[in-house]
Structures are given as structure tokens and as C-alpha cells.
Design an enzyme around this catalytic site. Structure first.
Site, short mmCIF file in Angstrom:
data_model
loop_
_atom_site.label_atom_id
_atom_site.label_comp_id
_atom_site.label_asym_id
_atom_site.label_seq_id
_atom_site.Cartn_x
_atom_site.Cartn_y
_atom_site.Cartn_z
N CYS A 6 0.73 -1.26 0.03
CA CYS A 6 0.04 0.14 0.02
C CYS A 6 0.88 1.33 -0.08
O CYS A 6 2.04 1.36 0.40
CB CYS A 6 -0.96 -0.04 0.91
N GLU A 47 0.30 3.96 1.80
CA GLU A 47 0.72 4.40 3.04
C GLU A 47 1.88 3.99 3.64
O GLU A 47 3.00 4.39 4.38
CB GLU A 47 -0.68 4.11 4.07
N CYS A 57 -6.54 0.83 4.67
CA CYS A 57 -7.16 -0.47 4.81
C CYS A 57 -6.65 -0.84 6.32
O CYS A 57 -5.92 -0.09 6.80
CB CYS A 57 -6.31 -1.39 3.89
N CYS A 80 -2.91 -0.93 6.88
CA CYS A 80 -2.27 0.45 7.15
C CYS A 80 -2.69 1.22 8.05
O CYS A 80 -1.90 1.93 8.91
CB CYS A 80 -2.67 1.23 5.81
#
Length: 146
Positions: free
Chosen positions: A62, A64, A99, A102
Site C-alpha cells: 500500500c 501508506e 485499509c 495500514c
């Protein structure tokens, strides 16, 4: 660019979303990099990250996590605010909520961090919230020396 948010985002938070969007515009590739992230640390520095898609979904990373890694490389991981943006199918974009993985990462590196959050169920879907509100019942992790 003004983002409809409840309450309205500060100019610094708008700039953070803009930094993520600029990265998305510079580097987005359909099916590979459809999310970009920018985070601001307590020092005021901004670190960005790009989603890295894998042909094996579980191996994807991800945006992040990539931004947190970039901050860690700089030795600057005290996250104040984090925002991610998603490229939409119509070529537009929107803020995206982190998510679950994250959320855990953000709270581990910035237990007091704020997240520019998106929830389509709200009349005004964008807002700034504490990461802790996205993880009810979260147990905190402490590293040696922290």
C-alpha cells in the site's frame, strides 16, 4: 483545489492531499500504481509513497506503507497527518481511507496521528479523524527504547 470535508480541511491538510495527488498524476499506471499517499510529520516534512501492485495480491504494498518507509529512511517517523488518494475508473480521483493493515502501521508509527478519511456513507465523505478512531480496541505496541 478545495476538498469538500466536514469540517473543512486546513490549508496544510489540503496541501498534503495535493502532494499525494501530484504523485498520482506523475506516476500512476493503471493496474500498478493507482493509489498515492502523502504524510506530514511533526517536523513539518512531507513524505510520499506510491502503491505497488503485484500479480499476487498479497504481495502488493500500500501507498501508506511506502510513505511510512520513506519517512523512516529520512529518520522522521512521527506522523502528524496522512492522506491517500485513489485514481478512479473515470480518470478522476478521490481520497481513500486506509485499509486495516495500514491503520495498524499508521498507529504503530503515529499513535496520535490524524487520517484524512473517506466514508461514502457520510453526506460529506471526507473528514480528518484520529487513527485511533479507525481502530477501536487497538492494543498499543511499544518497541524497546520507545
Amino acid at each position: 483545489m478545495t476538498i469538500a470535508a466536514d469540517p473543512p480541511l486546513s490549508p496544510a491538510d489540503e496541501a498534503l492531499v495535493r502532494a499525494a495527488l501530484e504523485l498520482l498524476d506523475e506516476r500512476a499506471v493503471a493496474g500498478r500504481h493507482e493509489v498515492a499517499c502523502a504524510l506530514r510529520t511533526r517536523s513539518g516534512a512531507v513524505h510520499r509513497g506510491l502503491h505497488v501492485e503485484s500479480s499476487i495480491g498479497r504481495a502488493s504494498i500500500c501507498a501508506e506503507g511506502v510513505a511510512i518507509g520513506a519517512a523512516a529512511i529520512a529518520g522522521d517517523t512521527e506522523i502528524e497527518v496522512i492522506a491517500a488518494v485513489l485514481r478512479t475508473e473515470d480518470g478522476g480521483w478521490r481520497v481513500v481511507t486506509p485499509c486495516g493493515v495500514c491503520r495498524e502501521l499508521i498507529s504503530d508509527y503515529g499513535p496520535d496521528a490524524q487520517v484524512i478519511d473517506y466514508d461514502a456513507a457520510r453526506e460529506v465523505p471526507v473528514r480528518r479523524v484520529p487513527v485511533r478512531s479507525l481502530l477501536p480496541g487497538k492494543t498499543t505496541r511499544r518497541w524497546a527504547g520507545a
